[in-house]
Design a protein around this motif. Structure first.
Motif, mmCIF file in Angstrom:
data_model
loop_
_atom_site.group_PDB
_atom_site.id
_atom_site.type_symbol
_atom_site.label_atom_id
_atom_site.label_comp_id
_atom_site.label_asym_id
_atom_site.label_seq_id
_atom_site.Cartn_x
_atom_site.Cartn_y
_atom_site.Cartn_z
ATOM 1 N N ALA A 11 -8.831 25.279 -42.138
ATOM 2 C CA ALA A 11 -10.131 24.985 -41.534
ATOM 3 C C ALA A 11 -10.013 24.466 -40.110
ATOM 4 C CB ALA A 11 -10.878 23.964 -42.389
ATOM 5 N N GLY A 12 -8.811 24.026 -39.723
ATOM 6 C CA GLY A 12 -8.662 23.442 -38.393
ATOM 7 C C GLY A 12 -9.292 22.060 -38.347
ATOM 8 N N SER A 13 -9.267 21.426 -37.190
ATOM 9 C CA SER A 13 -9.796 20.065 -37.066
ATOM 10 C C SER A 13 -10.735 19.965 -35.873
ATOM 11 C CB SER A 13 -8.645 19.070 -36.905
ATOM 12 O OG SER A 13 -7.904 19.338 -35.725
ATOM 13 N N SER A 14 -11.568 18.942 -35.927
ATOM 14 C CA SER A 14 -12.541 18.720 -34.863
ATOM 15 C C SER A 14 -12.924 17.247 -34.831
ATOM 16 C CB SER A 14 -13.797 19.573 -35.110
ATOM 17 O OG SER A 14 -14.845 19.212 -34.236
ATOM 18 N N HIS A 15 -13.252 16.747 -33.645
ATOM 19 C CA HIS A 15 -13.720 15.374 -33.528
ATOM 20 C C HIS A 15 -15.236 15.277 -33.682
ATOM 21 C CE1 HIS A 15 -10.035 13.278 -32.537
ATOM 22 N NE2 HIS A 15 -9.723 14.210 -31.657
ATOM 23 N N THR A 16 -15.907 16.404 -33.804
ATOM 24 C CA THR A 16 -17.369 16.402 -33.859
ATOM 25 C C THR A 16 -17.937 17.090 -35.096
ATOM 26 O OG1 THR A 16 -17.464 18.461 -32.559
ATOM 27 C CG2 THR A 16 -17.560 16.378 -31.341
ATOM 28 N N THR A 45 -16.336 21.476 -44.610
ATOM 29 C CA THR A 45 -17.605 21.571 -45.329
ATOM 30 C C THR A 45 -18.079 23.005 -45.573
ATOM 31 O OG1 THR A 45 -18.345 19.383 -44.618
ATOM 32 C CG2 THR A 45 -20.054 20.945 -45.245
ATOM 33 N N PRO A 46 -18.080 23.894 -44.569
ATOM 34 C CA PRO A 46 -18.557 25.261 -44.819
ATOM 35 C C PRO A 46 -17.756 25.990 -45.896
ATOM 36 C CG PRO A 46 -18.392 24.836 -42.460
ATOM 37 C CD PRO A 46 -17.716 23.697 -43.148
ATOM 38 N N TYR A 47 -16.459 25.734 -45.956
ATOM 39 C CA TYR A 47 -15.606 26.404 -46.948
ATOM 40 C C TYR A 47 -15.837 25.838 -48.350
ATOM 41 C CZ TYR A 47 -13.215 28.121 -42.801
ATOM 42 O OH TYR A 47 -12.931 28.716 -41.596
ATOM 43 N N ILE A 48 -16.034 24.530 -48.439
ATOM 44 C CA ILE A 48 -16.325 23.915 -49.733
ATOM 45 C C ILE A 48 -17.645 24.468 -50.277
ATOM 46 C CG2 ILE A 48 -16.864 21.728 -50.897
ATOM 47 C CD1 ILE A 48 -15.034 20.341 -48.840
ATOM 48 N N LYS A 49 -18.605 24.607 -49.387
ATOM 49 C CA LYS A 49 -19.916 25.125 -49.788
ATOM 50 C C LYS A 49 -19.859 26.610 -50.119
ATOM 51 C CE LYS A 49 -24.761 24.961 -48.341
ATOM 52 N NZ LYS A 49 -25.705 24.491 -47.287
ATOM 53 N N ALA A 50 -19.139 27.384 -49.299
ATOM 54 C CA ALA A 50 -19.085 28.836 -49.486
ATOM 55 C C ALA A 50 -18.454 29.218 -50.822
ATOM 56 C CB ALA A 50 -18.312 29.481 -48.342
ATOM 57 N N HIS A 51 -17.494 28.418 -51.282
ATOM 58 C CA HIS A 51 -16.805 28.726 -52.540
ATOM 59 C C HIS A 51 -17.388 27.947 -53.722
ATOM 60 C CE1 HIS A 51 -13.811 31.271 -50.658
ATOM 61 N NE2 HIS A 51 -13.652 30.361 -49.709
ATOM 62 N N ASN A 52 -18.526 27.308 -53.481
ATOM 63 C CA ASN A 52 -19.244 26.596 -54.549
ATOM 64 C C ASN A 52 -18.329 25.592 -55.264
ATOM 65 O OD1 ASN A 52 -21.579 26.010 -56.027
ATOM 66 N ND2 ASN A 52 -21.051 27.471 -57.653
ATOM 67 N N ILE A 53 -17.530 24.897 -54.474
ATOM 68 C CA ILE A 53 -16.603 23.906 -55.014
ATOM 69 C C ILE A 53 -17.386 22.663 -55.451
ATOM 70 C CG2 ILE A 53 -14.762 22.307 -54.340
ATOM 71 C CD1 ILE A 53 -13.644 24.629 -52.604
ATOM 72 N N LYS A 54 -17.131 22.210 -56.661
ATOM 73 C CA LYS A 54 -17.857 21.071 -57.224
ATOM 74 C C LYS A 54 -17.115 19.753 -57.028
ATOM 75 C CE LYS A 54 -21.167 23.683 -58.705
ATOM 76 N NZ LYS A 54 -22.460 23.690 -57.964
ATOM 77 N N ILE A 55 -15.785 19.806 -57.019
ATOM 78 C CA ILE A 55 -14.968 18.614 -56.809
ATOM 79 C C ILE A 55 -13.928 18.931 -55.740
ATOM 80 C CG2 ILE A 55 -13.358 16.955 -57.819
ATOM 81 C CD1 ILE A 55 -14.555 17.559 -60.552
ATOM 82 N N TYR A 56 -13.824 18.066 -54.747
ATOM 83 C CA TYR A 56 -12.808 18.245 -53.715
ATOM 84 C C TYR A 56 -11.968 16.980 -53.655
ATOM 85 C CZ TYR A 56 -10.466 19.377 -49.356
ATOM 86 O OH TYR A 56 -9.509 19.648 -48.419
ATOM 87 N N TYR A 57 -10.652 17.141 -53.795
ATOM 88 C CA TYR A 57 -9.718 16.020 -53.791
ATOM 89 C C TYR A 57 -9.089 15.875 -52.408
ATOM 90 C CZ TYR A 57 -9.980 16.629 -58.899
ATOM 91 O OH TYR A 57 -10.416 16.752 -60.199
ATOM 92 N N GLY A 58 -9.105 14.656 -51.877
ATOM 93 C CA GLY A 58 -8.502 14.446 -50.566
ATOM 94 C C GLY A 58 -8.177 12.993 -50.310
ATOM 95 N N ASP A 59 -7.263 12.755 -49.379
ATOM 96 C CA ASP A 59 -6.847 11.389 -49.066
ATOM 97 C C ASP A 59 -7.582 10.805 -47.871
ATOM 98 O OD1 ASP A 59 -4.556 11.455 -46.524
ATOM 99 O OD2 ASP A 59 -5.153 13.337 -47.460
#
Length: 237
Positions: free
Chosen positions: A168-173, A178-192
């Motif tokens: 997804a790359g990174s951005s300060h703004t 988010t667009p990828y989580i939404k596009a794949h209808n992900i219900k749970i996302y694990y991250g640190d």
């Protein structure tokens, strides 16, 4: 006074360059948070919501398969050896290597063999696969023209239905995941990272915190629970 000013400026520049690799816009926290180091030193405060893999499994019992997502660095893999080597080779006196495509090509196209799979990720992925859930890996890394990391994750986590890693790359703004989580209808996302929790929420998913190891090269260590999110027990390794 001049020496103090120079040291402060140097420290600020170092932090800015290092954080660029995992950049996310900063959203103010809503709760009191605690770094992994604080939790290890003082124990788990009463205000945090700690859950286990078994808890998640019980919550999903009897429900249809869903799509779940995983961050990579410090969530699925302990990849500090990769970043440490990158700094030594490309910018031993700073963090400019994080803006160097040559480093990312090394990291994404072979050096991940030095990344250790985290035990918590092994448990989670095994549980979700047993349920028949769809698994996606979404990272804020800069992409490269290779598939090594995808192949490596498939191998070390024994993923049966492997999707190509999403860079997804990174951005300060912008919360780039988010667009990828939404596009794949992900219900749970694990991250640190804080950005993982917010990215998931902006996509309508639940962000569950995986604790970053205290010896991770990615500093500062996040304050787990700062958004009132649920935190996985024993997830620092």
């Amino acid at each position: 006074m001049l020496r103090h000013t120079l040291l402060t400026a140097t420290a600020l520049l170092t932090y800015t360059l290092f954080s660029a690799a995992h950049a996310d816009p900063k959203t103010p926290g809503t709760h009191k948070g605690y770094s992994t180091i604080e939790l290890l030193n003082a124990g788990i405060p009463k205000g945090l919501t700690m859950i286990s893999v078994a808890d998640i499994q019980n919550e999903l019992k009897g429900k249809s398969p869903i799509a779940v997502g995983f961050d990579i660095d410090d969530t699925s893999l302990f990849s500090s050896p990769v970043f440490y080597r990158g700094q030594q080779e490309f910018s031993p006196n700073g963090y400019s290597y994080l803006k160097n495509q040559k480093f990312w090509d090394k990291a994404n196209c072979g050096w991940d063999r030095f990344s250790m799979p985290k035990h918590i990720a092994q448990q989670l992925i095994a549980m979700h696969q047993q349920r028949g859930d769809d698994i996606y890996f979404i990272t804020g890394r800069t992409p490269s023209k290779c598939h090594f990391t995808t192949d490596y994750l498939k191998k070390v986590f024994h993923v049966k239905k492997m999707h190509a890693v999403i860079f997804a790359g990174s951005s300060h703004t912008t919360y780039t995941k988010t667009p990828y989580i939404k596009a794949h209808n992900i219900k749970i996302y694990y991250g640190d990272a804080d950005g993982d929790i917010i990215s998931a929420r902006k996509a309508g998913a639940e962000g569950i915190r995986v604790m970053r190891a205290a010896n991770s090269s990615y500093k500062p260590i996040p304050e787990n629970g700062i958004y009132g999110e649920r935190i996985l027990k024993n997830s620092q390794y």
